[in-house]
Design a protein around this motif. Structure first.
Motif, short mmCIF file in Angstrom:
data_model
loop_
_atom_site.label_atom_id
_atom_site.label_comp_id
_atom_site.label_asym_id
_atom_site.label_seq_id
_atom_site.Cartn_x
_atom_site.Cartn_y
_atom_site.Cartn_z
N UNK A 1 3.02 -39.13 -95.29
CA UNK A 1 3.89 -39.07 -94.08
C UNK A 1 4.08 -37.86 -93.24
N UNK A 2 4.05 -38.08 -91.78
CA UNK A 2 4.38 -36.78 -90.93
C UNK A 2 5.17 -37.82 -89.93
N UNK A 3 6.38 -38.13 -90.83
CA UNK A 3 7.50 -38.41 -89.04
C UNK A 3 8.67 -37.64 -89.06
N UNK A 4 8.53 -36.39 -89.49
CA UNK A 4 9.61 -35.91 -88.86
C UNK A 4 10.57 -35.56 -87.48
N UNK B 1 2.36 -28.85 -92.80
CA UNK B 1 1.83 -28.33 -92.38
C UNK B 1 0.99 -28.75 -90.83
N UNK B 2 0.71 -27.55 -90.04
CA UNK B 2 -0.20 -28.59 -89.03
C UNK B 2 -1.44 -29.92 -89.58
N UNK B 3 -1.67 -30.24 -89.40
CA UNK B 3 -3.55 -31.34 -89.64
C UNK B 3 -4.38 -29.89 -89.69
N UNK B 4 -4.29 -29.35 -88.41
CA UNK B 4 -5.33 -28.14 -88.97
C UNK B 4 -5.55 -27.46 -90.11
N UNK B 5 -4.43 -26.85 -90.26
CA UNK B 5 -4.29 -26.34 -91.44
C UNK B 5 -4.52 -26.51 -93.12
N UNK B 6 -4.48 -28.09 -93.03
CA UNK B 6 -4.85 -28.69 -94.04
C UNK B 6 -6.61 -28.84 -94.48
N UNK C 1 -12.66 -34.28 -95.18
CA UNK C 1 -12.42 -35.71 -93.70
C UNK C 1 -10.56 -35.59 -94.17
N UNK C 2 -10.09 -35.38 -92.29
CA UNK C 2 -9.06 -35.40 -91.97
C UNK C 2 -9.26 -35.95 -90.95
N UNK C 3 -7.86 -37.00 -91.08
CA UNK C 3 -7.28 -37.25 -90.13
C UNK C 3 -6.11 -37.80 -89.88
N UNK C 4 -5.41 -37.83 -88.50
CA UNK C 4 -4.05 -38.85 -88.80
C UNK C 4 -3.23 -39.81 -87.84
N UNK C 5 -3.15 -40.44 -88.37
CA UNK C 5 -2.40 -42.12 -87.82
C UNK C 5 -1.42 -42.52 -87.33
#
Length: 208
Positions: free
Chosen positions: A137-140, A172-177, A192-196
């Motif tokens: 989850x990325x909801x902070x 971390x930011x998605x690019x860092x992952x 394969x990295x994505x943000x929803x």
């Protein structure tokens, strides 16, 4: 620390399970020379583990969680899987046991921290050709969570909660992952990295 409440957690089972299902849909078929070994890190009450059992019925599926209340529910729900109590940060396969063909972590490692070390460690535990699948989850920074932190700092609450900004681990930011996973030292075949962003209409403000 107070233990998790499985009944409260499962009140939102559909919302919690949707990202788990969509993550699993991107996992390729597992074709090891032996029986596939799958580990669900942070399995909770078994709702994500159930998806793994359904997708890979012939696999040896192991759920890991540090909540005995969650594990009790998971064991009753899925007697065909195995469940063990352990912390994600220090977990590793049993000595002499098979290396995992899939390590699956749905909404769990965001609470662990030190991802710069954790993710390469998890990759190192995989069997050759294995898959690491993570959803966090990325909801902070959503308005609801910013407002909760502001309320937590009010005088009548701060004594109980402390510094609300430290309650949850920063991710971390998605690019860092992507960079962590794609580092040449990991020898990863593909990343394969994505943000929803999920939208959940609520009946009222109080329903939030």
């Amino acid at each position: 620390m107070q233990d998790w409440n499985p009944a409260l957690y499962l009140r939102f089972a559909n919302e919690r399970t949707r990202p788990a299902a969509e993550l699993l849909a991107r996992v390729p078929d597992l074709q090891p020379a032996r029986r596939p070994h799958i580990v669900d890190l942070g399995c909770g009450p078994g709702n994500s583990t159930e998806l793994l059992v359904e997708r890979f019925p012939d696999a040896d599926v192991l759920g890991i969680d540090n909540s005995e209340a969650m594990l009790e529910v998971a064991r009753k729900q899925l007697p065909q899987a195995r469940f063990e109590a352990a912390d994600i940060a220090s977990w590793s396969p049993a000595e002499g046991g098979p290396a995992p063909d899939l390590i699956y972590a749905n909404a769990s490692i965001q609470g662990v921290g030190e991802h710069e070390a954790l993710i390469p460690h998890l990759l190192s535990l995989l069997a050759p050709g294995g898959v690491l699948a993570i959803q966090m989850p990325d909801n902070r920074q959503e308005p609801s969570h910013r407002n909760m932190r502001e309320v937590a700092q009010l005088p009548q609450f701060v004594g109980y909660i402390g510094d609300a900004s430290k309650v949850r681990t920063e991710i971390l930011p998605i690019g860092a992952y992507y960079d962590l996973l794609a580092a040449p030292s990991n020898e990863v075949a593909s990343v394969d990295v994505w943000h929803t962003v999920y939208q959940h209409p609520m009946e009222s403000a109080s329903a939030i």
